[in-house]
Design an enzyme around this catalytic site. Structure first.
Site, PDB file in Angstrom:
ATOM      1  N   SER A 107       0.822  -1.203   0.000  1.00 29.61           N
ATOM      2  CA  SER A 107       0.000   0.000   0.000  1.00 29.61           C
ATOM      3  C   SER A 107       0.860   1.259   0.000  1.00 29.61           C
ATOM      4  O   SER A 107       1.948   1.284   0.579  1.00 29.61           O
ATOM      5  CB  SER A 107      -0.896   0.012   1.249  1.00 29.61           C
ATOM      6  OG  SER A 107      -1.540   1.266   1.411  1.00 29.61           O
ATOM      7  N   TYR A 130      -2.407   5.540  -4.362  1.00 28.43           N
ATOM      8  CA  TYR A 130      -3.463   6.521  -4.136  1.00 28.43           C
ATOM      9  C   TYR A 130      -3.087   7.799  -4.874  1.00 28.43           C
ATOM     10  O   TYR A 130      -1.910   8.189  -4.881  1.00 28.43           O
ATOM     11  CB  TYR A 130      -3.618   6.833  -2.646  1.00 28.43           C
ATOM     12  CG  TYR A 130      -4.310   5.774  -1.840  1.00 28.43           C
ATOM     13  CD1 TYR A 130      -5.579   5.320  -2.183  1.00 28.43           C
ATOM     14  CD2 TYR A 130      -3.704   5.243  -0.693  1.00 28.43           C
ATOM     15  CE1 TYR A 130      -6.220   4.349  -1.421  1.00 28.43           C
ATOM     16  CE2 TYR A 130      -4.339   4.272   0.072  1.00 28.43           C
ATOM     17  CZ  TYR A 130      -5.592   3.834  -0.303  1.00 28.43           C
ATOM     18  OH  TYR A 130      -6.217   2.881   0.451  1.00 28.43           O
ATOM     19  N   THR A 156      -6.109   2.626  -6.778  1.00 25.92           N
ATOM     20  CA  THR A 156      -7.351   2.620  -6.012  1.00 25.92           C
ATOM     21  C   THR A 156      -8.178   3.852  -6.375  1.00 25.92           C
ATOM     22  O   THR A 156      -7.702   4.977  -6.263  1.00 25.92           O
ATOM     23  CB  THR A 156      -7.073   2.589  -4.497  1.00 25.92           C
ATOM     24  OG1 THR A 156      -6.397   1.367  -4.183  1.00 25.92           O
ATOM     25  CG2 THR A 156      -8.371   2.656  -3.709  1.00 25.92           C
ATOM     26  N   ARG A 165     -14.988   6.421   9.779  1.00 22.12           N
ATOM     27  CA  ARG A 165     -14.848   5.151  10.503  1.00 22.12           C
ATOM     28  C   ARG A 165     -14.828   5.489  11.991  1.00 22.12           C
ATOM     29  O   ARG A 165     -13.831   5.983  12.525  1.00 22.12           O
ATOM     30  CB  ARG A 165     -13.569   4.447  10.051  1.00 22.12           C
ATOM     31  CG  ARG A 165     -13.563   4.201   8.532  1.00 22.12           C
ATOM     32  CD  ARG A 165     -12.188   4.022   7.959  1.00 22.12           C
ATOM     33  NE  ARG A 165     -12.222   4.049   6.489  1.00 22.12           N
ATOM     34  CZ  ARG A 165     -11.149   4.033   5.717  1.00 22.12           C
ATOM     35  NH1 ARG A 165      -9.945   3.973   6.262  1.00 22.12           N
ATOM     36  NH2 ARG A 165     -11.267   4.073   4.407  1.00 22.12           N
ATOM     37  N   LYS A 252      -8.755  -0.684  -8.824  1.00 23.84           N
ATOM     38  CA  LYS A 252      -9.432  -1.234  -7.649  1.00 23.84           C
ATOM     39  C   LYS A 252     -10.540  -0.285  -7.186  1.00 23.84           C
ATOM     40  O   LYS A 252     -10.340   0.924  -7.112  1.00 23.84           O
ATOM     41  CB  LYS A 252      -8.423  -1.424  -6.513  1.00 23.84           C
ATOM     42  CG  LYS A 252      -8.984  -2.079  -5.251  1.00 23.84           C
ATOM     43  CD  LYS A 252      -7.856  -2.346  -4.263  1.00 23.84           C
ATOM     44  CE  LYS A 252      -8.353  -3.052  -3.015  1.00 23.84           C
ATOM     45  NZ  LYS A 252      -9.125  -2.141  -2.141  1.00 23.84           N
ATOM     46  N   HIS A 276     -13.892  -1.399  -0.836  1.00 26.65           N
ATOM     47  CA  HIS A 276     -12.866  -0.992   0.138  1.00 26.65           C
ATOM     48  C   HIS A 276     -13.098  -1.676   1.496  1.00 26.65           C
ATOM     49  O   HIS A 276     -12.902  -1.076   2.555  1.00 26.65           O
ATOM     50  CB  HIS A 276     -12.849   0.522   0.307  1.00 26.65           C
ATOM     51  CG  HIS A 276     -11.474   1.084   0.525  1.00 26.65           C
ATOM     52  ND1 HIS A 276     -10.694   1.582  -0.490  1.00 26.65           N
ATOM     53  CD2 HIS A 276     -10.713   1.206   1.644  1.00 26.65           C
ATOM     54  CE1 HIS A 276      -9.541   2.005  -0.006  1.00 26.65           C
ATOM     55  NE2 HIS A 276      -9.515   1.776   1.287  1.00 26.65           N
TER      56      HIS A 276
END
Length: 389
Positions: A107, A130, A156, A165, A252, A276
């Site tokens: 990542s 990203y 992504t 979250r 993605k 995700h």
């Protein structure tokens, strides 16, 4: 040490060994977590057809993902803060994936850097990108992935803005963790984790610290994402990134057939049906429910993969039966990593591999490339009509 036979066993062990803020970061979704739960639950509705008196010798799970040989149609998904589940977590996970013959994806928001993974592995790995406002930084990230000989770039598309979250906000998630009284008390109950972290220098975002102008330390994931993730991301950016990269490109975050068609038009080599992990749009469909419509729309023109909710080899088999040419796992390997480090990741992959092999045999198949929806009980699995508008 308890006997480990399922991914759930690893989850429980990780929960006991990883500080709360990092365990919750891995094991949570956005808002009410309805999509997070649906990802896993909707697999359970799909039933398998058992076949008997079939020669089960000579079984093979081997296949390819974007032209790369893989031991089974499974890759490790890109997961942020992996190195906070266990010291040097990305390095350990990449080595475990290499030993089992499956791809590892690093990542952008990893603790270990691109260069760290390249220095500690021999197999080519994938890099997940990203798109951020600092395009000069993005160009240099792509160039670093090229220099590390990454064999695919995974872009992504579903994190232009950050879904809320609740657990991360309540825990005050940061890397390294803020030394509040509550966090210190919680970490005091996780001595294995603390000793590991004391023994490594990798505690920041390795791909970012020292590579962004004016940034010498990264104390907050949420602050960085709020400032840098680019809400203007569009298909023109995909074209620019594809040209800059020049190699295999995987997109993605596709959940809708219309976006899948645009992914094909972009010239990408594969797309991933993904929400995700239920961490962005709460109330979106589960990945397994979205899969058949996307396969129906574009499956003959591009490799379609999926992630989200896979907790067993049976789940992998169901996804392949519904048209996925590959799958990605995130939480299962993170549980293994938090539970037992590199050996835990190997254990997670071995559990999935064994379940996939045995279940395929019980369904009367000996080659994963010959699996299709005929192994599923009619009326129990999602169909493309679910997404007709």
């Amino acid at each position: 040490m308890p006997v480990i036979t399922t991914i759930e066993d690893l989850r429980l062990l990780a929960k006991a060994r990883v500080p709360r803020m990092f365990y919750d970061y891995a094991d949570s979704g956005s808002w009410t977590e309805s999509t997070y739960r649906a990802n896993e639950h909707d697999f359970r509705r799909i039933q398998l057809r058992q076949r008997v008196a079939v020669n089960m010798e000579g079984r093979s799970l081997r296949t390819q993902m974007v032209g790369q040989d893989v031991a089974m149609p499974v890759a490790l998904a890109p997961t942020g803060l992996t190195g906070m589940q266990h010291a040097d977590g990305e390095i350990l996970s990449a080595r475990a994936a290499e030993s089992l013959g499956v791809p590892f994806t690093l990542s952008t928001m990893s603790i270990c850097s691109i260069e760290d993974i390249a220095a500690h592995t021999k197999a080519p790995f994938w890099f997940q990108l990203y798109v951020m406002r600092d395009r000069d930084f993005i160009e240099r990230l792509i160039d670093r992935a090229k220099a590390a000989q990454c064999s695919a770039l995974m872009l992504t598309l579903d994190l232009q803005i950050l879904g809320q979250r609740h657990k991360d906000l309540k825990n005050g998630l940061s890397a390294p963790p803020k030394l509040t009284v509550a966090n210190l008390l919680n970490m005091a109950t996780k001595p294995r984790w603390c000793l590991g972290m004391l023994g490594t220098k990798r505690r920041q975002f390795g791909n970012i610290v020292g590579h962004v102008k004016g940034v010498t330390e990264m104390s907050s994931l949420s602050t960085w994402t709020a400032q840098q993730f680019d809400p203007r991301l569009n298909w023109g950016d995909v074209e620019w990134i594809k040209k800059r990269w020049g190699g295999k490109l995987v997109l993605k975050g596709i959940l809708d057939p219309e976006d899948a068609r645009l992914a094909v038009d972009s010239g990408a080599d594969a797309l991933i049906v993904s929400n995700h992990g239920g961490r962005q749009l709460d109330g979106a469909p589960s990945s397994i429910n979205a899969l058949p419509a996307i396969v129906d729309a574009v499956g003959s023109q591009i490799e379609v993969w999926m992630d989200g909710g896979i907790r067993s080899g049976q789940d992998v088999l169901k996804a392949v039966a519904l048209g996925a040419k590959g799958t990605l796992i995130g939480r299962p390997f993170l549980y293994g990593l938090g539970a037992m480090g590199e050996q835990g990741v190997r254990t997670a992959l071995q559990i999935i591999q064994k379940e996939l092999d045995l279940t395929m045999a019980f369904c009367g198949r000996t080659d994963i490339r010959q699996v299709d929806k005929s192994i599923l009980l009619p009326g129990t699995y999602p169909t493309p009509e679910l997404f007709s508008v």
